[in-house]
Write a protein that holds these residues in place. Sequence first.
Motif, PDB file in Angstrom:
ATOM      1  N   ASP A  14       0.838  -1.191   0.000  1.00 63.32           N
ATOM      2  CA  ASP A  14       0.000   0.000   0.000  1.00 63.32           C
ATOM      3  C   ASP A  14       0.876   1.245   0.000  1.00 63.32           C
ATOM      4  N   ALA A  15       0.256   2.418   0.091  1.00 60.66           N
ATOM      5  CA  ALA A  15       1.006   3.678   0.012  1.00 60.66           C
ATOM      6  C   ALA A  15       2.009   3.832   1.146  1.00 60.66           C
ATOM      7  N   LEU A  50      -3.584  -1.676  -7.047  1.00 54.30           N
ATOM      8  CA  LEU A  50      -2.580  -1.552  -8.093  1.00 54.30           C
ATOM      9  C   LEU A  50      -1.219  -1.991  -7.568  1.00 54.30           C
ATOM     10  N   TYR A  51      -0.396  -2.482  -8.457  1.00 60.43           N
ATOM     11  CA  TYR A  51       0.996  -2.784  -8.135  1.00 60.43           C
ATOM     12  C   TYR A  51       1.803  -1.506  -8.322  1.00 60.43           C
ATOM     13  N   GLY A  52       2.497  -1.070  -7.257  1.00 59.96           N
ATOM     14  CA  GLY A  52       3.297   0.145  -7.328  1.00 59.96           C
ATOM     15  C   GLY A  52       2.729   1.298  -6.526  1.00 59.96           C
ATOM     16  N   ALA A  95       6.693  -6.690 -16.470  1.00 63.00           N
ATOM     17  CA  ALA A  95       6.818  -5.528 -17.341  1.00 63.00           C
ATOM     18  C   ALA A  95       6.891  -4.243 -16.536  1.00 63.00           C
ATOM     19  N   ALA A  96       6.173  -4.181 -15.426  1.00 68.77           N
ATOM     20  CA  ALA A  96       6.192  -2.978 -14.588  1.00 68.77           C
ATOM     21  C   ALA A  96       7.573  -2.748 -13.986  1.00 68.77           C
ATOM     22  N   ASP A  97       8.205  -3.800 -13.516  1.00 72.49           N
ATOM     23  CA  ASP A  97       9.555  -3.651 -12.962  1.00 72.49           C
ATOM     24  C   ASP A  97      10.547  -3.250 -14.048  1.00 72.49           C
ATOM     25  N   ALA A  98      10.398  -3.830 -15.243  1.00 76.78           N
ATOM     26  CA  ALA A  98      11.270  -3.450 -16.361  1.00 76.78           C
ATOM     27  C   ALA A  98      11.038  -1.993 -16.741  1.00 76.78           C
ATOM     28  N   ALA A  99       9.776  -1.567 -16.758  1.00 74.46           N
ATOM     29  CA  ALA A  99       9.450  -0.179 -17.091  1.00 74.46           C
ATOM     30  C   ALA A  99      10.037   0.787 -16.069  1.00 74.46           C
ATOM     31  N   VAL A 109       6.519   6.663 -12.677  1.00 72.20           N
ATOM     32  CA  VAL A 109       6.051   5.664 -11.716  1.00 72.20           C
ATOM     33  C   VAL A 109       5.439   4.519 -12.524  1.00 72.20           C
ATOM     34  N   ALA A 110       6.121   3.386 -12.562  1.00 70.65           N
ATOM     35  CA  ALA A 110       5.631   2.242 -13.335  1.00 70.65           C
ATOM     36  C   ALA A 110       4.668   1.430 -12.472  1.00 70.65           C
ATOM     37  N   MET A 111       3.498   1.129 -13.031  1.00 71.31           N
ATOM     38  CA  MET A 111       2.469   0.429 -12.277  1.00 71.31           C
ATOM     39  C   MET A 111       1.767  -0.590 -13.173  1.00 71.31           C
TER      40      MET A 111
END
Length: 228
Positions: free
Chosen positions: A56-57, A103-105, A126-130, A138-140
């Motif tokens: 979470d945040a 959401l992830y991120g 893909a989010a971690d690569a982004a 901020v990739a999510m």
Amino acid sequence: RELSREYGVKDSGGAPLTPSENLTPIHVAPIPDDAPEPPKTHFKHGRPSATWTYRDADGRILMHVNRFDPAGNKKEVLPVTLWRNAQGALEWQFKGFPDPRPLYGLDRLANASKNAHVLIVEGEKAADAAQRLVPEAVAMTWPGGSNAVAKVDFTPIHGRSVFIWPDADKPGAEAAFAVADKLAKAGAAEVHIILPPDGVAVSWDLADAAAEGWESKGVIDYIQANKL
């Protein structure tokens, strides 16, 4: 016990069968400090080839997502969530997060500048690569893939400028437009969809771009030149 409650069934002594506890497991998130360790293997698929943690945040763990690559079979991506059973014990289950899903991120988003753009892709890998390719953004992503967009809470992206980079296939394009619609309803400041490159393999994404040697400047230049 369910029959007793519904139809008045009694035990052999004539007393009603009244359950002392609620038998329905209760979802628990964020994960408390006294929670057991999540499972390291799946009864059918074995050990995961990758694990991603949703927070979470405030950085507290909400759930994990495991990827399995069984020999000769299609990949399996399974969420792992925490539940409190009828006896009050905490236990992990290979079960989805109740709707609305996070959401992830979210932790990345909370720690980023208010002016940072959000780059949404499909899938945690893909989010971690982004995030590595475009560190100033901020990739999510969201859990559940292209068919789960409607089940996700996109409200944390309110007021942000968002770029959606879809997988290079029809389901990816459809998911991108569904995400764009959800973002508009959530109050995103602006939303752009990126057209994937011509000639790439089906389902190609930013994880593939990273594996092929794309660099940060190339990704940013491509986004600027191919946004809708």
